[in-house]
Design an enzyme around this catalytic site. Structure first.
Site, PDB file in Angstrom:
ATOM      1  N   CYS A 299       3.208   1.707   2.900  1.00 49.01           N
ATOM      2  CA  CYS A 299       4.505   1.018   2.853  1.00 49.01           C
ATOM      3  C   CYS A 299       5.557   1.938   2.239  1.00 49.01           C
ATOM      4  O   CYS A 299       6.697   1.996   2.707  1.00 49.01           O
ATOM      5  CB  CYS A 299       4.397  -0.259   2.019  1.00 49.01           C
TER       6      CYS A 299
ATOM      7  N   CYS B  75      46.600 -14.240  -8.937  1.00 49.47           N
ATOM      8  CA  CYS B  75      46.919 -14.109  -7.518  1.00 49.47           C
ATOM      9  C   CYS B  75      45.846 -13.290  -6.808  1.00 49.47           C
ATOM     10  O   CYS B  75      44.958 -12.714  -7.436  1.00 49.47           O
ATOM     11  CB  CYS B  75      48.276 -13.434  -7.338  1.00 49.47           C
TER      12      CYS B  75
ATOM     13  N   ASP C  38      -1.429   9.452 -27.830  1.00 46.77           N
ATOM     14  CA  ASP C  38      -1.386   8.095 -28.371  1.00 46.77           C
ATOM     15  C   ASP C  38      -0.009   7.675 -28.854  1.00 46.77           C
ATOM     16  O   ASP C  38       0.222   6.508 -29.129  1.00 46.77           O
ATOM     17  CB  ASP C  38      -2.364   7.963 -29.543  1.00 46.77           C
TER      18      ASP C  38
ATOM     19  N   ASP D  71      -2.885  15.717 -27.238  1.00 45.83           N
ATOM     20  CA  ASP D  71      -2.032  15.637 -28.418  1.00 45.83           C
ATOM     21  C   ASP D  71      -2.972  15.668 -29.627  1.00 45.83           C
ATOM     22  O   ASP D  71      -4.123  15.220 -29.529  1.00 45.83           O
ATOM     23  CB  ASP D  71      -1.231  14.341 -28.403  1.00 45.83           C
TER      24      ASP D  71
ATOM     25  N   CYS E 126       0.846  -1.191   0.000  1.00 43.97           N
ATOM     26  CA  CYS E 126       0.000   0.000   0.000  1.00 43.97           C
ATOM     27  C   CYS E 126       0.879   1.239   0.000  1.00 43.97           C
ATOM     28  O   CYS E 126       2.095   1.158   0.160  1.00 43.97           O
ATOM     29  CB  CYS E 126      -0.929   0.024   1.215  1.00 43.97           C
TER      30      CYS E 126
ATOM     31  N   ASP F  38       4.430  11.033 -26.749  1.00 48.48           N
ATOM     32  CA  ASP F  38       3.565  11.532 -25.679  1.00 48.48           C
ATOM     33  C   ASP F  38       3.868  10.877 -24.339  1.00 48.48           C
ATOM     34  O   ASP F  38       3.398  11.346 -23.303  1.00 48.48           O
ATOM     35  CB  ASP F  38       2.084  11.275 -26.020  1.00 48.48           C
TER      36      ASP F  38
ATOM     37  N   CYS G 170      45.363  -9.691  -7.882  1.00 52.76           N
ATOM     38  CA  CYS G 170      44.553  -9.517  -9.093  1.00 52.76           C
ATOM     39  C   CYS G 170      43.071  -9.467  -8.717  1.00 52.76           C
ATOM     40  O   CYS G 170      42.300  -8.667  -9.244  1.00 52.76           O
ATOM     41  CB  CYS G 170      44.792 -10.665 -10.073  1.00 52.76           C
TER      42      CYS G 170
END
Length: 877
Positions: A83, A148, A763, A564, A80, A767, A151
């Site tokens: 939280c 080693c 769309d 748009d 929720c 957008d 490294c």
């Protein structure tokens, strides 16, 4: 002590694995591998400034930070909005954190922090300590040349210095590095570069496509877990309900046994409902009370009361009350709330799909020309300055400038406009757009995170991450209500125990339980989700898909609707609107010759003309001597007649007299249409006008929005003349033209900064950032998947009346939620004094916990019944 020139580690002379001499000097190495690398190119390492007499400055621990850094963390386990608040509070308590925002809808935490004082590991640890998980990924990388321990240390340091890498362990025996990282922050090629920067070779590393989608897997895991718990809770709740209902005949007597009911109820209470206890505890340790607290306290009160009635029935019989159990109450409430969470998880899980869809637009490979040879390489390996070759039909891999060739490019996925753009030398091209016709070479100028597509992705992420979780009215009430109720319950017990009649303990316990039961906040817990469930279902019946409660709650506050143009207010596909003839040519002649010339064309304007001709059953001849004149038009030989189709400049270049066609063309252009002149054998034949026409209900939808008191704004990439013409036809209050994707987001932010609550309707992929930035994003179902998944509401039918329907539905649903909360709160507040025994001194009346339970159940039933009234809701528009 001398140092290894290759890896920089200190090496004791007596413990060196190798020694090499060069120009009279001895150099000591920690491994044979380092010695071999030195022997192959000694000057390289000596000139780098590292030799046995120079102390190497360890810069791996230095942090030069002039500004704060940002990190996004995917979070799992939230149930929720409360939280999210709990996690946010725990993060803000950490040293070095400047700002933390946790978004429940996107399951993501966004932090800005000082890397000198805090590390990402601190944030992950804090989140996990709060009882939640962080979505990290693991990969194993085979490495060549590890000899080693030094490294190992060097590679681990390099990996841990890479942003987004949270843990790195290199195994000397297996020659592999196990890396834990945040996919949202780290690319796999960055992991590879970090390892190879230390001088070792990565044998193999998985591609981005091969790595499991961590966030998706995390969501699916949570959903399956919720579903399993719900089904278990459902089965047990039905059994307990049958066993608790004496009026149902035919139930085996064993089911009515209190001990059996207790055994059945316990796993539901503490396994199925464990997430509510976890959330309540997390809120408690951060000094909060939230919806989890309400659910945990309410169901626990019913459960514990029933346990006492089962184990200590004498406490009740001594008070003259027959012991009853209410295991059915606690189990059914937990199961119903879990059902709501299950449905919410399904809708919420698609939020971040938009980002993946955007990323899917990126080309996977690029054809670069290096040293005169064409080579296909992964797009991640393209460098600034590379020359890239693109053929027809291919996706452009990165942003750049054309150096050779010309073509038309479909930029609709970026700009939203359907008509391809003509490109030639010197013009910019955008990564992820599609090359339509010609072949060209371009120089890469922006790669990786700098491309336009990457910036759009970032805009979507930023907009989604900055959207504050809605503060539910129930959480506000419960923040005060729960602590007060608990205090009253304790006070009731103490007063009755100290001052009550004998048996004082029995009276104290019964009244304590009665207060807890009647004050059970289950109705508060059901008030919002039940209304939202019914409201979203009602919306789906009318083609309005609402992803979650937040968008439904916000929609009723809207003051401004931003549209748009292309594909939203209009159909998104050009159509022939006008044919004007001249010089004794008929409209049919003009359409036939123009369509023949455009036959086989992939240009949307040409396709519109051909579609119009075929729709009128005109037989089209094949064009001869076809020639496309870039940016101006076409010419062809049709049935031995010279046909030219194009713009005004082309007609002037060919010295064709137009007469009054120019003024007619101007009127068409002012009406938002694209006029194209047609000449046949050197004479002006007429004009064909093409336009992206309005959808059927666009004007009606805008009128209805005005009736609701909303302002309508239109954003488009079109020129000002076309934009004003469309706005006038639809009844738009304000039109903004030549707007780029980032400008759409800026305009939405500008409106929000004025205190307006904004919905964005679109769309196209372009957008998506604005849809995410808006308070409510509304996507047209006939548009792209990315737009729909970045939005809060999707209109399946593509009918803008759905915008009106969504707002009307939102207003009615919020009204229902407020009614639910009022009645739930009213029942509780009136019942608490009675349950505490306020009537006893005057009328010797005590509230039996059974009646308290009935009142609590009635409040829950009334809330659900009120929510179900939304099924009868009818849209006015």
């Amino acid at each position: 002590m001398p140092r290894d020139l290759v890896c920089g580690m200190e090496v004791k002379k007596g413990e060196a694995a190798g020694v090499s001499g060069y120009k009279g000097k001895k150099y000591y190495f920690c491994s044979k591998n380092c010695q071999e690398k030195f022997d192959q190119a000694p000057e390289k390492y000596i000139q780098s400034g590292i030799d046995s007499k120079t102390k190497v400055k360890d810069t791996s621990r230095e942090t030069k930070v002039e500004q704060l850094e940002r990190v996004d963390l995917p979070i799992g386990g939230m149930t929720c909005a409360s939280c999210a608040q709990t996690i946010q509070k725990s993060l803000l308590e950490l040293k070095g954190v400047n700002k933390a925002s946790v978004n429940f809808a996107t399951s993501r935490a966004t932090l800005t922090y000082d890397p000198q004082q805090a590390e990402v590991e601190n944030f992950i640890s804090a989140i996990r300590k709060s009882g939640y998980d962080v979505g990290t990924a693991f990969i194993e990388v085979p490495i060549q040349g590890i000899d080693c321990a030094s490294c190992v240390q060097k590679i681990e340091k390099a990996l841990l210095a890479t942003k987004g890498v949270t843990q790195a362990v290199v195994n000397l025996a297996t020659q592999k590095a196990k890396v834990e990282y945040l996919p949202s922050e780290t690319r796999l090629d960055e992991v590879k570069d970090a390892i190879e920067s230390t001088g070792y070779k990565v044998m193999e590393i998985p591609t981005e496509e091969q790595v499991e989608d961590v966030e998706r897997v995390q969501r699916e895991k949570e959903y399956k877990k919720l579903k399993k718990k719900f089904l278990v809770g459902l089965v047990i709740s039905v059994l307990i309900f049958l066993g608790s209902s004496e009026w149902i005949p035919g139930v085996p007597e064993i089911w009515r046994n209190f001990l059996v009911l207790w055994i059945l109820a316990t796993p539901v209470q503490f396994w199925v409902g464990w997430q509510f206890y976890r959330g309540a505890w997390g809120a408690f340790i951060h000094r909060n009370a939230d919806m989890n607290t309400l659910i945990a306290v309410g169901t626990s009160a019913a459960y514990l009361y029933s346990v006492v009635a089962t184990l200590l029935p004498a406490l009740f019989t001594r008070g003259g009350i027959e012991p009853k159990v209410y295991f059915d109450t606690s189990t059914i409430i937990i199961t119903l709330i879990l059902l709501g969470k299950l449905l919410e998880a399904r809708a919420k899980g698609q939020t971040s799909e938009a980002i993946r869809k955007l990323m899917g637009l990126q080309a996977k490979t690029a054809r670069v020309i290096r040293e005169g040879k064409e080579t296909d390489i992964p797009v991640e390996e393209v460098l600034v300055g590379d020359v890239v070759l693109v053929r027809p039909g291919e996706r452009i891999p990165v942003d750049g400038i054309i150096k050779e060739g010309k073509s038309s490019v479909d930029e609709s996925m970026i700009t939203g406009e359907s008509i391809p753009v003509e490109k030639s030398e010197g013009d910019e091209v955008i990564g992820a757009t599609i090359n339509k016709t010609g072949t060209f070479k371009f120089e890469a100028i922006k790669v990786g995170k700098d491309t336009a597509l990457a910036q759009i992705i970032k805009l979507v992420q930023d907009a989604q991450g900055s959207k504050a979780p809605i503060q539910r009215l129930a959480d506000v009430i419960s923040g005060y209500f729960v602590p007060i109720v608990i205090s009253i319950s304790i006070a009731t017990f103490i007063i009755w125990f100290d001052f009550g009649p004998n048996p004082a303990l029995t009276f104290a316990l019964l009244n304590f339980v009665a207060v807890m039961i009647i004050a059970c906040p289950c109705a508060l817990g059901l008030a919002t989700p039940t209304a939202i469930m019914v409201g979203t279902g009602k919306g789906a019946e009318h083609g309005v898909l609402i992803k979650g409660g937040e968008s439904l709650e916000t929609a009723h506050k809207l003051t401004t609707i931003v549209f748009d143009k292309t594909g939203t207010l209009t159909k998104g596909q050009p159509e022939v609107t006008d044919i004007i003839s001249a010089n004794n040519f008929t409209p049919k002649d003009i359409l036939e010759y123009a369509a023949c010339a455009e036959k086989g064309s992939e240009h949307p304007l040409g396709e519109a003309i051909v579609k119009k001709a075929t729709g009128e059953n005109i037989e089209l001849s094949d064009p001869k001597d076809f020639n496309a004149i870039a940016g101006h038009g076409i010419e062809a030989n049709i049935n031995k007649r010279e046909v030219i189709l194009g713009n005004l400049k082309l007609m002037h270049d060919r010295k064709i007299e137009l007469g009054d066609l120019e003024s007619k063309s101007e009127r068409l252009a002012n009406d938002g249409k694209t006029p194209m002149y047609v000449s046949i054998d050197g004479r002006a034949a007429g004009i064909i006008a093409v336009a992206d026409t309005l959808k059927q209900n666009s004007r009606k939808a805008v009128e209805d929005l005005h009736k609701l008191g909303l302002e309508a704004v239109m954003l488009t990439g079109d020129n000002p003349r076309t934009a004003e013409a469309i706005a006038k036809k639809v009844g738009i209050d304000k039109a903004l033209s030549e707007v780029l994707p980032e400008d759409k987001v800026r305009e939405v932010k500008r409106l929000q900064s004025k205190g307006k609550v904004v919905a964005m309707v679109g769309d196209g992929i372009n957008d998506a950032p604005a849809l995410a930035q808006a308070d409510v994003g509304i996507a047209i179902g006939t548009g792209t998947d990315v737009a729909m998944e970045a939005s809060d509401i999707t209109l399946i039918k593509g009918d803008l009346q759905g915008v009106v329907a969504a707002i009307e539905l939102s207003k009615r649903t919020i009204k229902t939620i407020k009614q639910n909360l009022f009645w739930a709160f009213f029942y509780n507040t009136v019942g608490i004094p009675i349950a505490a025994g306020i009537l006893y001194p005057f009328f010797a009346i005590l509230l039996n916990p059974i009646i308290a339970s009935a009142a609590m159940a009635f409040s829950s039933v009334s809330v659900v019944s009120n929510s179900l009234r939304l099924r009868r809701f009818r849209f006015k528009s």
